[in-house]
Scaffold this motif. Structure first.
Motif, PDB file in Angstrom:
ATOM      1  N   ASP A   1       8.950   0.534  14.608  1.00 54.25           N
ATOM      2  CA  ASP A   1       7.512   0.337  14.408  1.00 54.25           C
ATOM      3  C   ASP A   1       6.979   1.131  13.213  1.00 54.25           C
ATOM      4  OD1 ASP A   1       7.345  -1.359  16.579  1.00 54.25           O
ATOM      5  OD2 ASP A   1       7.006   0.291  18.009  1.00 54.25           O
ATOM      6  N   PHE A   2       7.849   1.445  12.232  1.00 56.90           N
ATOM      7  CA  PHE A   2       7.449   2.262  11.091  1.00 56.90           C
ATOM      8  C   PHE A   2       7.864   1.606   9.787  1.00 56.90           C
ATOM      9  CE2 PHE A   2       7.977   5.152  14.667  1.00 56.90           C
ATOM     10  CZ  PHE A   2       6.792   5.875  14.640  1.00 56.90           C
ATOM     11  N   MET A   3       7.139   2.002   8.737  1.00 55.21           N
ATOM     12  CA  MET A   3       7.506   1.612   7.390  1.00 55.21           C
ATOM     13  C   MET A   3       8.175   2.812   6.738  1.00 55.21           C
ATOM     14  SD  MET A   3       7.631  -0.194   4.575  1.00 55.21           S
ATOM     15  CE  MET A   3       6.592  -1.604   4.869  1.00 55.21           C
TER      16      MET A   3
ATOM     17  N   ASN B   1       0.835  -1.215   0.000  1.00 56.06           N
ATOM     18  CA  ASN B   1       0.000   0.000   0.000  1.00 56.06           C
ATOM     19  C   ASN B   1       0.866   1.260   0.000  1.00 56.06           C
ATOM     20  OD1 ASN B   1      -2.315  -1.514  -0.054  1.00 56.06           O
ATOM     21  ND2 ASN B   1      -2.658  -1.428   2.182  1.00 56.06           N
ATOM     22  N   ILE B   2       1.878   1.286   0.867  1.00 57.09           N
ATOM     23  CA  ILE B   2       2.759   2.465   0.966  1.00 57.09           C
ATOM     24  C   ILE B   2       3.544   2.652  -0.336  1.00 57.09           C
ATOM     25  CG2 ILE B   2       4.715   3.471   2.204  1.00 57.09           C
ATOM     26  CD1 ILE B   2       2.073   3.528   3.746  1.00 57.09           C
ATOM     27  N   SER B   3       4.021   1.515  -0.887  1.00 56.06           N
ATOM     28  CA  SER B   3       4.796   1.652  -2.143  1.00 56.06           C
ATOM     29  C   SER B   3       3.917   2.148  -3.276  1.00 56.06           C
ATOM     30  CB  SER B   3       5.451   0.320  -2.504  1.00 56.06           C
ATOM     31  OG  SER B   3       4.457  -0.653  -2.796  1.00 56.06           O
ATOM     32  N   THR B   4       2.653   1.739  -3.284  1.00 55.03           N
ATOM     33  CA  THR B   4       1.727   2.229  -4.326  1.00 55.03           C
ATOM     34  C   THR B   4       1.459   3.719  -4.150  1.00 55.03           C
ATOM     35  OG1 THR B   4       0.669   0.047  -4.442  1.00 55.03           O
ATOM     36  CG2 THR B   4      -0.574   1.916  -5.309  1.00 55.03           C
TER      37      THR B   4
ATOM     38  N   GLY C   1      14.429  13.736  -8.466  1.00 56.45           N
ATOM     39  CA  GLY C   1      14.506  13.833  -7.014  1.00 56.45           C
ATOM     40  C   GLY C   1      14.058  12.517  -6.377  1.00 56.45           C
ATOM     41  N   THR C   2      13.797  12.607  -5.050  1.00 54.25           N
ATOM     42  CA  THR C   2      13.409  11.395  -4.300  1.00 54.25           C
ATOM     43  C   THR C   2      12.303  11.729  -3.328  1.00 54.25           C
ATOM     44  OG1 THR C   2      15.664  10.557  -4.446  1.00 54.25           O
ATOM     45  CG2 THR C   2      14.211   9.541  -2.808  1.00 54.25           C
ATOM     46  N   LEU C   3      11.314  10.830  -3.251  1.00 54.34           N
ATOM     47  CA  LEU C   3      10.226  10.971  -2.275  1.00 54.34           C
ATOM     48  C   LEU C   3      10.558  10.133  -1.054  1.00 54.34           C
ATOM     49  CD1 LEU C   3       7.334  11.842  -1.377  1.00 54.34           C
ATOM     50  CD2 LEU C   3       6.512   9.751  -2.545  1.00 54.34           C
ATOM     51  N   TYR C   4      10.506  10.731   0.121  1.00 52.90           N
ATOM     52  CA  TYR C   4      10.659  10.018   1.398  1.00 52.90           C
ATOM     53  C   TYR C   4       9.286   9.932   2.041  1.00 52.90           C
ATOM     54  CZ  TYR C   4      11.657   9.284   6.376  1.00 52.90           C
ATOM     55  OH  TYR C   4      11.661   8.814   7.667  1.00 52.90           O
ATOM     56  N   ILE C   5       8.888   8.735   2.477  1.00 54.31           N
ATOM     57  CA  ILE C   5       7.583   8.544   3.092  1.00 54.31           C
ATOM     58  C   ILE C   5       7.735   7.634   4.308  1.00 54.31           C
ATOM     59  CG2 ILE C   5       6.927   6.586   1.607  1.00 54.31           C
ATOM     60  CD1 ILE C   5       4.063   7.743   1.665  1.00 54.31           C
ATOM     61  N   LYS C   6       7.012   7.985   5.389  1.00 59.88           N
ATOM     62  CA  LYS C   6       7.107   7.231   6.656  1.00 59.88           C
ATOM     63  C   LYS C   6       5.693   6.999   7.184  1.00 59.88           C
ATOM     64  CE  LYS C   6       9.267   7.412  11.238  1.00 59.88           C
ATOM     65  NZ  LYS C   6      10.112   8.229  12.155  1.00 59.88           N
TER      66      LYS C   6
ATOM     67  N   ALA D   1      -5.097  12.196   3.553  1.00 62.11           N
ATOM     68  CA  ALA D   1      -6.152  11.187   3.400  1.00 62.11           C
ATOM     69  C   ALA D   1      -5.792   9.883   4.128  1.00 62.11           C
ATOM     70  CB  ALA D   1      -6.400  10.926   1.920  1.00 62.11           C
ATOM     71  N   ASP D   2      -4.485   9.672   4.334  1.00 61.04           N
ATOM     72  CA  ASP D   2      -4.053   8.452   5.067  1.00 61.04           C
ATOM     73  C   ASP D   2      -3.471   8.882   6.391  1.00 61.04           C
ATOM     74  OD1 ASP D   2      -3.066   6.051   6.002  1.00 61.04           O
ATOM     75  OD2 ASP D   2      -2.073   5.498   4.129  1.00 61.04           O
ATOM     76  N   LYS D   3      -4.224   8.713   7.448  1.00 57.51           N
ATOM     77  CA  LYS D   3      -3.814   9.187   8.775  1.00 57.51           C
ATOM     78  C   LYS D   3      -2.603   8.478   9.327  1.00 57.51           C
ATOM     79  CE  LYS D   3      -7.070   6.203  11.292  1.00 57.51           C
ATOM     80  NZ  LYS D   3      -8.172   6.181  12.275  1.00 57.51           N
ATOM     81  N   HIS D   4      -2.259   7.359   8.708  1.00 60.29           N
ATOM     82  CA  HIS D   4      -1.128   6.586   9.240  1.00 60.29           C
ATOM     83  C   HIS D   4       0.194   7.070   8.668  1.00 60.29           C
ATOM     84  CE1 HIS D   4      -3.854   3.842  11.220  1.00 60.29           C
ATOM     85  NE2 HIS D   4      -4.524   3.685  10.071  1.00 60.29           N
ATOM     86  N   ILE D   5       0.168   8.028   7.663  1.00 62.84           N
ATOM     87  CA  ILE D   5       1.402   8.613   7.140  1.00 62.84           C
ATOM     88  C   ILE D   5       1.828   9.702   8.138  1.00 62.84           C
ATOM     89  CG2 ILE D   5       2.480   9.836   5.216  1.00 62.84           C
ATOM     90  CD1 ILE D   5       1.609   7.003   4.545  1.00 62.84           C
TER      91      ILE D   5
END
Length: 587
Positions: free
Chosen positions: A122-124, A46-49, A138-143, A79-83
C-alpha cells in the motif's frame, strides 16, 4: 420463480432493469478503474517530482559530507504528511541521513535497490539518484502512503453507488411506463383469446394498437378469428344439414343403403328394415349380395362399371330378396360418395318397393292385350268387308265409292297399327317379345316397308337410296315395324308434305339405316325424352297429330334388342333424321 413463467410485464421490466444494471455496473467499474490508475499515476508523478527536488537540494550536503544539512533538507518533507519515510545514501550506498530523525534505521533498505518509482503493497517506493555535474553523489529513498488515493476512491465509490441506485429507480419507473407499449397489445390479445375461449364467440376482434410487428400480429390474429368464425358457421350449417339429412334418411319411405366399393354395407335406415326385414345390426358390415337373387349376382359389378364410366344410375328396375326369401320388385337410384379429392369411396342406394306398381302394370298390360285382341278381330273383319266393297267399286268404276272406301281402308289400317302397337307394348312390358334373327337382304326389307307406307300419304314423296348387296341377320318382322313406324312419324310430323328418304350407309362391318324428313323438327328438350314411353312432342304446329307416344318407345326397344341404339338429329323448321346401326351379315 423462473423468469419464463413470470407475467409479460415483469419480464419486460426485469429485462430493462437488468440491462440498465449491467450497463451501469460496467460503466462504473470502468470509471473506477480509470480513476484508480489515474490516481496512481498522479501519486507517482507527485512523488517523483518531490523526489527530484529533494535530490537536487541534497547534492551540496552530500558533496561536502554535511549530514546536518542533509537532515534539514529531508525535514522539509514534513509539508507532505503522506511521506512516511525518506533517507539519503552516499555514493557508497551507506545511510547518510534519514527522515524522520527518530525513525529506526532498520526501516530503510540496507542499500539502494533500483532507480525509479514503484508501488509495493500500500506504499509508493522511489529511488532518486543525487547528481551534480554528471557525477552521482548518492541516492534519495522516499516512501509515501496511498491514503489520499484510497480516500478519493472511497468518495468516488460512494457517489457511484448513489448514482447507480438513483439510475435504477429512474429506470424502474421508465421501464414500468415503457413496458406498456409492448405489453398492452399483448395483454389485449390475451384478453380477446380469453373471451373467445370462454364464450366461444368468434365474432370478437382484438384492437390494433400500432403498425409494428404487434400490429401485424393483431391483424393475423383477427384474420384467424375470421376464418375460424367462417369455418364454425360452415360446420354448424353442415351439422344442421347433416341432421336434416339424417332425419330425412330415417323418415324416408324408401330404403337408403350405404356401401363400400367392395359391396360391404355401411348404413341401413328404418325403411330398409321395413322393406327387407333385416335390422341395421344384422346388415351393417354384411355384403350387399345378401339381398341379390342368384341370377342377379353379376348385377353389382355391372352397375359399378357403368358408374366408373360416368353413367348415372336412376330408377334402375331390378329384384331383391327379403329376409324371408321373398322377391321384391324395386327401383334403384345409385349415387357415388366421394372424398374431398373427388375420388369415389362408396355408393349410396335408394331402393323403392315397386312390387305393387309392377302388379298394376301387369294387370294394365293384360287389360290392354285383351282389349287390343278383342278390337283386332272386328277390325280385321271390317277391313275385309271394306276391301271387298272397294274391289266392287273399282269394277263398277264408281269414283265416289272408290275414294270413300280408300279413305275408310286407310283409317282402318291406322287403327290396326295402333292396336298392334298396344299389343307389342303389352308383350314388351310382360317380357314376352321375342326376336327371331335370320339373314335376309336389307333392300327387300326397305322395299316392303315402302310398299306398306305408300298408301298412308298423298302429300309426301317416299324414296330410298340403294341398299343392294347388303344382308343383315335380324328379325325381319320387327325391323319392318321399326321402319313403318319411323316413316309413319315422318308423315305425321311433316304436315306440309315434302320428301321422306330412307338411306343406307355402310361403315366397315356395320350398316347405318336412316329415315329423314322435311318436317317441323324436334327441340333439344324433346329429343332427350323422345324415346320414353307415352312421351309426346310439345309443339303447337303438330298438336292435332293423333297418337299415344308409344311408337318410338317400341322402336327404341326393338332396336335395343338388336344390340343397337336409335339416335336422332333434328333442327326445328328443317326436319329430322332417325338412324341406327346393324351388323352386316356375310351370307
Amino acid at each position: 420463480m423462473n423468469l419464463k413463467d413470470t407475467p409479460i410485464r415483469q419480464k419486460l421490466m426485469s429485462v430493462i432493469l437488468l440491462t440498465c444494471s449491467v450497463i451501469l455496473l460496467l460503466m462504473c467499474s470502468a470509471f473506477i478503474l480509470f480513476e484508480f490508475f489515474s490516481f496512481r499515476n498522479t501519486v507517482k508523478n507527485n512523488i517523483s517530482t518531490l523526489g527530484g527536488i529533494i535530490a537536487s537540494n541534497s547534492s551540496a550536503a552530500l558533496a561536502f559530507d554535511n549530514a546536518e544539512d542533509a537532515n534539514e533538507i529531508l525535514n522539509a518533507l514534513k509539508a507532505d504528511k503522506h511521506i512516511v519515510a525518506a533517507c539519503l545514501y552516499d555514493k557508497e550506498g551507506n545511510l547518510f541521513a534519514k527522515y524522520p530523525e527518530n525513525i529506526s534505521s532498520d526501516v530503510f533498505p540496507a542499500k539502494p535497490q533500483f532507480s525509479g518509482y514503484r508501488f509495493e503493497d500500500d506504499f509508493m517506493i522511489g529511488y532518486e539518484p543525487v547528481v551534480q555535474q554528471g557525477a552521482v553523489l548518492g541516492t534519495l529513498y522516499i516512501k509515501s502512503d496511498m491514503e489520499v488515493m484510497y480516500t478519493q476512491l472511497k468518495r468516488i465509490l460512494f457517489i457511484t453507488f448513489f448514482l447507480v441506485i438513483g439510475s435504477l429507480i429512474i429506470a424502474f419507473f421508465l421501464s414500468n411506463f415503457l413496458q406498456k407499449i409492448i405489453s398492452k397489445p399483448i395483454l389485449a390479445l390475451k384478453q380477446t383469446t380469453r373471451i373467445v375461449s370462454e364464450n366461444q364467440n368468434y365474432a370478437v376482434r382484438a384492437v390494433k394498437m400500432g403498425k409494428d410487428e404487434l400490429g401485424d400480429l393483431t391483424d393475423a390474429f383477427n384474420q384467424m378469428l375470421t376464418q375460424i368464425e367462417k369455418q364454425n358457421i360452415e360446420i354448424k350449417q353442415a351439422e344442421e344439414a347433416s341432421a336434416k339429412l339424417a332425419a330425412i334418411v330415417e323418415s324416408s319411405d324408401d330404403a337408403i343403403i350405404g356401401q363400400t366399393l367392395d359391396g360391404i354395407i355401411t348404413s341401413w335406415n328404418k325403411s330398409a328394415e321395413r322393406m327387407f326385414g333385416y335390422t341395421a345390426s344384422e346388415m351393417i358390415d354384411q355384403p350387399i349380395f345378401k339381398l341379390m337373387p342368384g341370377e342377379r349376382l353379376d348385377e353389382g359389378q355391372q352397375i359399378l362399371n357403368r358408374i366408373n364410366e360416368g353413367e348415372r344410375i336412376e330408377n334402375f328396375e331390378t329384384q331383391r330378396l327379403t329376409k324371408n326369401n321373398k322377391l321384391l320388385d324395386v327401383s334403384v337410384t345409385i349415387s357415388t360418395v366421394k372424398d374431398p379429392a373427388g375420388n369415389i369411396k362408396g355408393l349410396s342406394k335408394i331402393a323403392r318397393d315397386i312390387t305393387e306398381k309392377k302388379q298394376e302394370e301387369i294387370r294394365k298390360n293384360d287389360f290392354i292385350a285383351i282389349v287390343s285382341h278383342e278390337l283386332k278381330t272386328p277390325l280385321t273383319s271390317l277391313k275385309s268387308y271394306i276391301q271387298i266393297l272397294l274391289a266392287m267399286a273399282k269394277k263398277e268404276n264408281a269414283e265416289f265409292g272408290i275414294n270413300a272406301l280408300s279413305r275408310a281402308e286407310m283409317q282402318i289400317n291406322k287403327m290396326t297399327n295402333m292396336v298392334q302397337d298396344f299389343l307389342n307394348l303389352a308383350r314388351l312390358e310382360g317380357g314376352n317379345i321375342l326376336v327371331k334373327k335370320e339373314p335376309f337382304a336389307l333392300e327387300l326389307l326397305i322395299e316392303e316397308a315402302l310398299n306398306e307406307t305408300q298408301f298412308l300419304t298423298t302429300n309426301h314423296t317416299i324414296v330410298s337410296n340403294t341398299c343392294s348387296g347388303i344382308s343383315i341377320n335380324a328379325d325381319k318382322e320387327k325391323l319392318s315395324q321399326v321402319l313403318i313406324n319411323l316413316i309413319g312419324n315422318a308423315i305425321k310430323y311433316a304436315p306440309n308434305g315434302g320428301n321422306i328418304t330412307i338411306n343406307c350407309t355402310q361403315h366397315g362391318e356395320k350398316v347405318r339405316i336412316a329415315v329423314s324428313d322435311e318436317g317441323v323438327g324436334i327441340s333439344m328438350a324433346d329429343q332427350k325424352k323422345l324415346f320414353n314411353r307415352f312421351y309426346r312432342v310439345k309443339n303447337e304446329k303438330v298438336k292435332n297429330v293423333s297418337g299415344f307416344g308409344i311408337g318410338l318407345y317400341l322402336v327404341s326397344e326393338i332396336v335395343r334388342n338388336h344390340d343397337s341404339k336409335i339416335e336422332v338429329e333434328s333442327e326445328e323448321g328443317i326436319g329430322s333424321t332417325f338412324y341406327f346401326d346393324l351388323e352386316i351379315s356375310k351370307m
